[in-house]
Structure formats: C-alpha cells, structure tokens
Design a protein around this motif. Sequence first.
Motif, PDB file in Angstrom:
ATOM      1  N   VAL A 118       7.369  -6.196   3.488  1.00 24.25           N
ATOM      2  CA  VAL A 118       6.040  -6.207   4.105  1.00 24.25           C
ATOM      3  C   VAL A 118       5.051  -6.669   3.034  1.00 24.25           C
ATOM      4  O   VAL A 118       4.390  -5.854   2.389  1.00 24.25           O
ATOM      5  N   PRO A 119       4.949  -7.993   2.810  1.00 26.64           N
ATOM      6  CA  PRO A 119       4.139  -8.481   1.679  1.00 26.64           C
ATOM      7  C   PRO A 119       2.684  -8.047   1.733  1.00 26.64           C
ATOM      8  O   PRO A 119       2.075  -7.767   0.689  1.00 26.64           O
ATOM      9  N   GLU A 120       2.106  -7.983   2.944  1.00 30.27           N
ATOM     10  CA  GLU A 120       0.689  -7.629   3.031  1.00 30.27           C
ATOM     11  C   GLU A 120       0.424  -6.194   2.583  1.00 30.27           C
ATOM     12  O   GLU A 120      -0.704  -5.839   2.231  1.00 30.27           O
ATOM     13  N   GLU A 121       1.450  -5.355   2.591  1.00 30.58           N
ATOM     14  CA  GLU A 121       1.324  -3.979   2.119  1.00 30.58           C
ATOM     15  C   GLU A 121       1.864  -3.813   0.695  1.00 30.58           C
ATOM     16  O   GLU A 121       1.831  -2.712   0.149  1.00 30.58           O
ATOM     17  N   LYS A 122       2.403  -4.906   0.116  1.00 27.28           N
ATOM     18  CA  LYS A 122       3.088  -4.841  -1.176  1.00 27.28           C
ATOM     19  C   LYS A 122       4.106  -3.701  -1.155  1.00 27.28           C
ATOM     20  O   LYS A 122       4.118  -2.813  -2.015  1.00 27.28           O
ATOM     21  N   ALA A 123       4.971  -3.768  -0.133  1.00 28.97           N
ATOM     22  CA  ALA A 123       5.909  -2.662   0.079  1.00 28.97           C
ATOM     23  C   ALA A 123       7.140  -3.156   0.835  1.00 28.97           C
ATOM     24  O   ALA A 123       7.158  -4.250   1.398  1.00 28.97           O
ATOM     25  N   PHE A 124       8.161  -2.309   0.805  1.00 25.66           N
ATOM     26  CA  PHE A 124       9.340  -2.478   1.647  1.00 25.66           C
ATOM     27  C   PHE A 124       9.401  -1.307   2.623  1.00 25.66           C
ATOM     28  O   PHE A 124       8.969  -0.192   2.302  1.00 25.66           O
ATOM     29  N   LEU A 125       9.949  -1.555   3.804  1.00 26.28           N
ATOM     30  CA  LEU A 125      10.333  -0.480   4.709  1.00 26.28           C
ATOM     31  C   LEU A 125      11.853  -0.347   4.653  1.00 26.28           C
ATOM     32  O   LEU A 125      12.574  -1.329   4.853  1.00 26.28           O
ATOM     33  N   LEU A 126      12.330   0.854   4.379  1.00 28.87           N
ATOM     34  CA  LEU A 126      13.764   1.129   4.256  1.00 28.87           C
ATOM     35  C   LEU A 126      14.211   2.017   5.406  1.00 28.87           C
ATOM     36  O   LEU A 126      13.659   3.104   5.608  1.00 28.87           O
ATOM     37  N   HIS A 127      15.192   1.554   6.165  1.00 31.89           N
ATOM     38  CA  HIS A 127      15.786   2.320   7.269  1.00 31.89           C
ATOM     39  C   HIS A 127      17.180   2.754   6.849  1.00 31.89           C
ATOM     40  O   HIS A 127      17.978   1.930   6.390  1.00 31.89           O
ATOM     41  N   VAL A 128      17.469   4.055   6.959  1.00 35.52           N
ATOM     42  CA  VAL A 128      18.795   4.587   6.645  1.00 35.52           C
ATOM     43  C   VAL A 128      19.241   5.513   7.775  1.00 35.52           C
ATOM     44  O   VAL A 128      18.421   6.172   8.418  1.00 35.52           O
ATOM     45  N   LEU A 129      20.543   5.548   8.001  1.00 38.94           N
ATOM     46  CA  LEU A 129      21.141   6.319   9.093  1.00 38.94           C
ATOM     47  C   LEU A 129      21.889   7.516   8.521  1.00 38.94           C
ATOM     48  O   LEU A 129      22.604   7.393   7.521  1.00 38.94           O
TER      49      LEU A 129
END
Length: 353
Positions: free
Chosen positions: A327-338
């Motif tokens: 998510v470049p506009e947030e200078k972040a990654f979203l991480l999904h884990v199960l």
Amino acid sequence: EPRTIDDPYHTAPSIGIDKSGYVHVVYNMHNMPWQYAVSEQPGDISRFTFKGTRLSDAQIADLAADRFTAEVVRAMSDVGTAAIPGNQITYPAFFHDRHGELYVTYRFAIKPAAAPADRAFGCGIARYDVERQTWTAIGGGVADAPGVTAFCVKAGWTAYLPRLWFDKGNGMHVTWTWRRGQAGAEMTRPGYAFSADAGKTFQAADGTAYRLPITPETTKAFMGAGEDGFFAMTSLTTSPKGRIYAGVQPLGSAWSMTMREPGQALWSPPQIAPYGAQALMADDSGTVWAFASGPRILNRPADAAADAPWRLVYSSSGYNFPKVLMVPEEKAFLLHVLADDTSSARILMVHWQ
C-alpha cells in the motif's frame, strides 16, 4: 456465492479494485468457465453485475462431483465467453501496477474441447481497460489454437501460477513454474520475465528477448536446472535500485531465494529464506521484508550483501500462509495470515517508517 465448491486448494477467490473504484471478484473455479462479477457502483459491494459464464445449480453440482455431463462439457468446450479471455480457469489472482491499472493472472486450457491430455494448460495474463471496461490478454498467439493468446504454454506441459510485481518505474516482472504432463504437485523450471512496456514484449533477466508464448525450452529459470523439483508457488520483488529477489520452495527443502543485480549475467546461489519466509517484498525506501509463518516479519537493506543478517521486527505464533499487499500511499504493507487450524485469520498493517 453459496454454491462455492468445497475445495481447499482451487476455488479460492481474488479481489481487485480498478482505477475508478469498482470492485472485481473472481471465484469458485477449478478448470471451470470464468466466475466473475463487478460491483455496480465504485466502493460499494451491495450489488454486483455478473460478467462470467453462467452455470446452473446442476452444472455446479456435477463439477463438484467430477461428473462431466453433456451440459458441463458444453460449457467448458469453447475458448471462453466471459469478459476475461479463456476457459477452464484455475488459480485467478488480481494485481495492480504502480498507476492503479488492474491485471489478472490464471491457468487456462488452450484447447478446451480437446481430450484432457491435449488441452495444453498455459499461463494467462490479462489487462483491464478501465475506460472501455474490457480485458485484453497479454502474450502471443498459439499456432494450433486460433483466437487464443497465452503468456506461456507448451503441449504436453502444464504451467502454474504466474505472479506479477511492478517495480518503482512500473516495469512488470513475472515468475511462474512448469510441470511436465498434466496437473500435479511437483514442478520444474521456475521462470522469470520482464516487460518495460506493459506486456507488449518480454525479456529474460539477461536481456534476451522472449518469443511469446514462452515455452519450457525457452524459459530462463531463476533457480534449478532441467528437471529439478519445486512446489508451484513463487515470490518476487525488486529493490528501488533494481536488484531482483525471486523465491520458490524446492522439494524436500525450505523456501529459498535468489538475487540478481542489474546487468549481471547470473542469479546468486540459492539461500534458505529467513524462517523459510514464503513472501518477500521490497518497499520504496530501500528495505526488503520477509514474511514467514507465525507470523514472523524480518527486514534488511534491500541492496545489502547476500549474507547480510536479517532483523526480526515482529514474532508471533499460530498463523500461517502469509499473503502481502503493498500500500504505497500508506507507506505500509497489509499482511494476511490464516490460523493453523484455519478457524480464523489476522490482518496486520506493517509500516515502512
């Protein structure tokens, strides 16, 4: 979709959002016609327009039970009537480039009406035109399949899971794997390709131009040689300075990664990824991140020496199968884990700075 077939390996959905904010969903497919819908309004998931190939309840039930009735065969035998090109689709996945353009990758049957051994399951990549609301396949025409465009295919082989990454200059990077014969778990020849012109042309990491569609013989593998065995999934990212990171899991070993510097002729020797991290992703500030089960999150300078240590920045347990969205506009990654028992999921936001 209440008729989703209970198949833990094949019928998972993917969700993409186009530049105008419309939500695209592909779902419930294992060698099936496109099941695809688009929201009627931007940013609103209350109503969708179906743009796939409609299947009756009876056809869904027959497909779930592997009963290939005349109606099922009829729906699966043309080259595709849905908004996205192709038929007998599996493993669809949406990707966005740096300008918000929407892409989708998938496996599909090049000759869907042929006997199973002769259908030639290849890699599909398609690009969405948000103004015309149309999809266009990327690749080359197939000599014995009029009207079909494929990124990679070869009779007698099955291609798997093309993954896309768009670098800071919006160049498209692609990795995928091959399997000799029909579907199965053991792959060979994890391939790499690059396009500087949104998929019009592709080249290998050494600059050699690919002729499309790519075949197993023309694939320039980033790891292994010949018939070395791997699992199907790959990972891919690039540093702001152009170093390529590519990962895949060899059979009988942990997830491994290799690197390639801009202009260099060879990939680096494979290394076990930290904690066997299945996902690698570089941010735009010069750091590469590794996401492993747990989840465990590690990073290091993206252009550090190959043997440079990784820094563990987050550690937990009980969750697996990390999937990461930049998510470049947030200078972040979203991480999904199960969860290990698949009963729940977590989503974490990981900031670069």
